[in-house]
Design an enzyme around this catalytic site. Structure first.
Site, PDB file in Angstrom:
ATOM      1  N   HIS A 120      22.426   3.176  30.664  1.00  0.00           N
ATOM      2  CA  HIS A 120      22.922   3.830  31.751  1.00  0.00           C
ATOM      3  C   HIS A 120      22.582   5.413  31.538  1.00  0.00           C
ATOM      4  O   HIS A 120      22.700   5.613  30.284  1.00  0.00           O
ATOM      5  CB  HIS A 120      24.371   3.269  31.847  1.00  0.00           C
ATOM      6  CG  HIS A 120      25.255   4.063  32.955  1.00  0.00           C
ATOM      7  ND1 HIS A 120      25.381   5.165  33.157  1.00  0.00           N
ATOM      8  CD2 HIS A 120      25.642   3.524  34.352  1.00  0.00           C
ATOM      9  CE1 HIS A 120      26.054   5.740  34.282  1.00  0.00           C
ATOM     10  NE2 HIS A 120      26.234   4.462  35.061  1.00  0.00           N
ATOM     11  N   ASP A 197      28.424   1.484  23.818  1.00  0.00           N
ATOM     12  CA  ASP A 197      28.927   1.932  25.119  1.00  0.00           C
ATOM     13  C   ASP A 197      29.397   0.538  25.815  1.00  0.00           C
ATOM     14  O   ASP A 197      28.719  -0.281  26.203  1.00  0.00           O
ATOM     15  CB  ASP A 197      27.769   2.195  25.964  1.00  0.00           C
ATOM     16  CG  ASP A 197      28.019   2.526  27.434  1.00  0.00           C
ATOM     17  OD1 ASP A 197      29.030   2.029  27.839  1.00  0.00           O
ATOM     18  OD2 ASP A 197      27.066   2.841  28.173  1.00  0.00           O
ATOM     19  N   GLN A 200      30.842  -1.901  30.349  1.00  0.00           N
ATOM     20  CA  GLN A 200      30.579  -3.110  31.033  1.00  0.00           C
ATOM     21  C   GLN A 200      31.230  -4.197  30.056  1.00  0.00           C
ATOM     22  O   GLN A 200      32.049  -5.316  30.605  1.00  0.00           O
ATOM     23  CB  GLN A 200      29.479  -3.624  31.570  1.00  0.00           C
ATOM     24  CG  GLN A 200      28.711  -2.603  32.624  1.00  0.00           C
ATOM     25  CD  GLN A 200      29.368  -2.289  33.988  1.00  0.00           C
ATOM     26  OE1 GLN A 200      29.917  -3.387  34.261  1.00  0.00           O
ATOM     27  NE2 GLN A 200      29.191  -1.586  34.614  1.00  0.00           N
ATOM     28  N   LYS A 223      36.912   0.688  35.324  1.00  0.00           N
ATOM     29  CA  LYS A 223      36.240  -0.509  35.444  1.00  0.00           C
ATOM     30  C   LYS A 223      36.987  -1.858  34.798  1.00  0.00           C
ATOM     31  O   LYS A 223      36.914  -2.984  35.238  1.00  0.00           O
ATOM     32  CB  LYS A 223      34.727  -0.560  34.829  1.00  0.00           C
ATOM     33  CG  LYS A 223      33.914   0.293  35.097  1.00  0.00           C
ATOM     34  CD  LYS A 223      32.561   0.162  34.505  1.00  0.00           C
ATOM     35  CE  LYS A 223      31.602   1.491  34.747  1.00  0.00           C
ATOM     36  NZ  LYS A 223      31.008   1.658  36.128  1.00  0.00           N
ATOM     37  N   CYS A 359      21.979   3.962  38.181  1.00  0.00           N
ATOM     38  CA  CYS A 359      21.964   4.885  37.215  1.00  0.00           C
ATOM     39  C   CYS A 359      21.336   4.409  36.021  1.00  0.00           C
ATOM     40  O   CYS A 359      21.738   4.899  34.701  1.00  0.00           O
ATOM     41  CB  CYS A 359      23.476   5.165  36.805  1.00  0.00           C
ATOM     42  SG  CYS A 359      24.380   5.758  38.032  1.00  0.00           S
TER      43      CYS A 359
HETATM   44  C1  PLP Z   1      27.095   0.473  30.884  1.00  0.00           C
HETATM   45  C2  PLP Z   1      27.482   1.978  31.508  1.00  0.00           C
HETATM   46  N1  PLP Z   1      27.849   2.759  30.830  1.00  0.00           N
HETATM   47  C3  PLP Z   1      28.273   4.259  31.247  1.00  0.00           C
HETATM   48  C4  PLP Z   1      28.916   4.078  32.552  1.00  0.00           C
HETATM   49  C5  PLP Z   1      29.453   5.125  33.111  1.00  0.00           C
HETATM   50  O1  PLP Z   1      30.858   5.169  33.264  1.00  0.00           O
HETATM   51  P1  PLP Z   1      31.730   6.332  33.994  1.00  0.00           P
HETATM   52  O2  PLP Z   1      31.145   6.556  35.332  1.00  0.00           O
HETATM   53  O3  PLP Z   1      33.015   5.431  34.081  1.00  0.00           O
HETATM   54  O4  PLP Z   1      31.832   7.348  33.069  1.00  0.00           O
HETATM   55  C6  PLP Z   1      28.672   3.031  33.208  1.00  0.00           C
HETATM   56  C7  PLP Z   1      29.368   2.954  34.728  1.00  0.00           C
HETATM   57  O5  PLP Z   1      28.857   2.291  35.643  1.00  0.00           O
HETATM   58  C8  PLP Z   1      28.134   1.979  32.732  1.00  0.00           C
HETATM   59  O6  PLP Z   1      28.123   0.551  33.745  1.00  0.00           O
END
Ligand code: PLP
Length: 401
Positions: A120, A197, A200, A223, A359
């Site tokens: 992401h 990270d 998810q 999430k 993203c």
């Molecule tokens: C795998 C992953 N990493 C990071 C993020 C970023 O999360 P946030 O927008 O809550 O900071 C997301 C959000 O969709 C994600 O799916």
């Protein structure tokens, strides 16, 4: 056989969307919230808001107690040693930016940061920008056809100059668990720091962070059926000690003069300014709620729904699935149909799915795509949601083809 979620009634947002004729299949973007969390938010504000860690008055002590109790609940949820290893941020994105700034002085020109091709933007851009600031090389681990990081190539690319490995536990596009144990072992063998990270991954099964043996693990509350504006950064003690302070202001300081200051260690030294107090308390209520559920029942329900989603896609012509998703979501394109047109027609029929690059622009580009449709599931979804999705999908394809 219908797959009814026994937990659907606990989520007023899903019931409200039902009443409005909206089918919510975008939980990987953000989730609906349980009543228990909404009660906690209202309860905090209705019983008198107060700032944390500052005041000695009763409302302040009450807010601080509830806030710090949540820190302990998160430590328990992640099965880590101590609440002092839990830092609150505004989300996964801020947590990774904190790391990219906080670790900056650990790197020397020519050092390498390793990420993967499926990251992401939140786990790509902070490292890319750090690499530009410090003259580092960003290495990108390629994927196999199923959508997993290729371990043979990883063994070549995680080399002696690797100082940090940052990878997703579960891809928000491909829905695949990544081979973390092997990758983290490679990073450890090089003496590199590791960042997982969990944005998810934290949502589907309880993350056993000590078993992962990573230095840092991050996720977003919103999430995980919690509120927006709250993120969690877990750090191992020795890894936290390597972080430099990055945001400066109230409550993170030990002593301040006009021309110099000293700062608190983690966690409070990394929580400058008034934190999202209600949100943190709300996350605590969400964790209580999730803890009360049978994890095997939740996993079983999610797996059955996911199978139904994959089976429904498999019997339709011209669908290209991105990778081989294992849990919670599926991203796909349809031959001869533009994803944005499809999403538009789905939306007209009350189906809320996500379209676009998710993203993860470099990943989509590497697959030769500008966008894809993603259907993603939460524990409150029923098979009736998927039935409505597929009948709207068939109608949309009839019109578009
Ligand atoms: C795998 C992953 N990493 C990071 C993020 C970023 O999360 P946030 O927008 O809550 O900071 C997301 C959000 O969709 C994600 O799916």
């Amino acid at each position: 056989m219908p797959l009814n979620s026994p937990w659907r009634a606990d989520f007023p947002g899903i019931l409200a969307l039902d009443a409005e004729g909206q089918t919510y299949l975008d939980s990987a973007a953000t989730s609906q919230k349980p009543q228990a969390m909404l009660d906690a938010l209202l309860g905090y504000y209705m019983s008198g808001a107060a700032n944390v860690h500052r005041a000695q008055h009763v409302p302040g002590e009450r807010a601080t107690w509830a806030f710090e109790t949540t820190r302990s609940k998160i430590a328990q949820w992640l099965q880590v040693e101590s609440p002092t290893q839990i830092l609150f941020t505004r989300g996964t994105t801020e947590a990774i930016n904190l790391l990219a700034y906080g670790l900056e002085t650990q790197f020397h020109p020519g050092d390498e940061i390793v990420i993967s091709a499926l990251e992401h933007h939140a786990n790509l851009l902070p490292w890319q920008q750090l690499a530009q600031r410090r003259g580092l090389h960003l290495r990108v681990l390629p994927l196999n056809a199923a959508g997993s990081i290729d371990l043979e190539q990883a063994a070549q690319l995680i080399g002696p100059r690797c100082r940090l490995l940052a990878i997703s536990q579960l891809s928000n596009v491909l829905g695949r668990w990544q081979p973390l144990p092997e990758l983290l072992a490679m990073a450890r063998a090089r003496g590199a720091l590791s960042v997982v990270d969990g944005a998810q991954g934290a949502v589907h099964g309880r993350p056993a962070v000590p078993a992962l043996d990573c230095d840092f693990y991050v996720f977003s509350a919103h999430k995980l059926y919690g509120p927006e504006g709250v993120g969690v950064l877990y750090g191992r003690d020795d890894a936290l000690q390597r972080l430099q302070h990055w945001q400066f202001g109230g409550e993170m300081v030990q002593a301040a003069d006009y021309h110099a200051a000293t700062f608190r260690p983690a966690p409070l030294g990394f929580e400058a300014g008034t934190p999202p107090i209600a949100g943190v308390i709300g996350l605590g209520a969400t964790l209580d709620y999730l803890t009360s559920l049978d994890p095997a029942a939740v996993a079983g329900h999610e797996a059955a729904l996911h199978n139904k989603l994959l089976a429904g896609l498999a019997v339709r012509d011209g669908i290209r699935l991105l990778g081989e998703p294992q849990v919670a979501l599926a991203s796909f394109t349809v031959d001869g149909v533009h994803s944005a047109d499809l999403a538009h027609l789905l939306s007209d029929q009350g189906i809320a799915v996500r379209t676009g690059h998710h993203c993860a622009m470099p990943l989509l580009k590497s697959l030769g795509l500008s966008g894809a449709v993603r259907v993603s599931l939460g524990l409150y979804n029923d098979s009736s949601d998927l039935d409505r999705f597929f009948s709207a999908f068939d109608r949309a394809l009839e019109l578009l083809r």
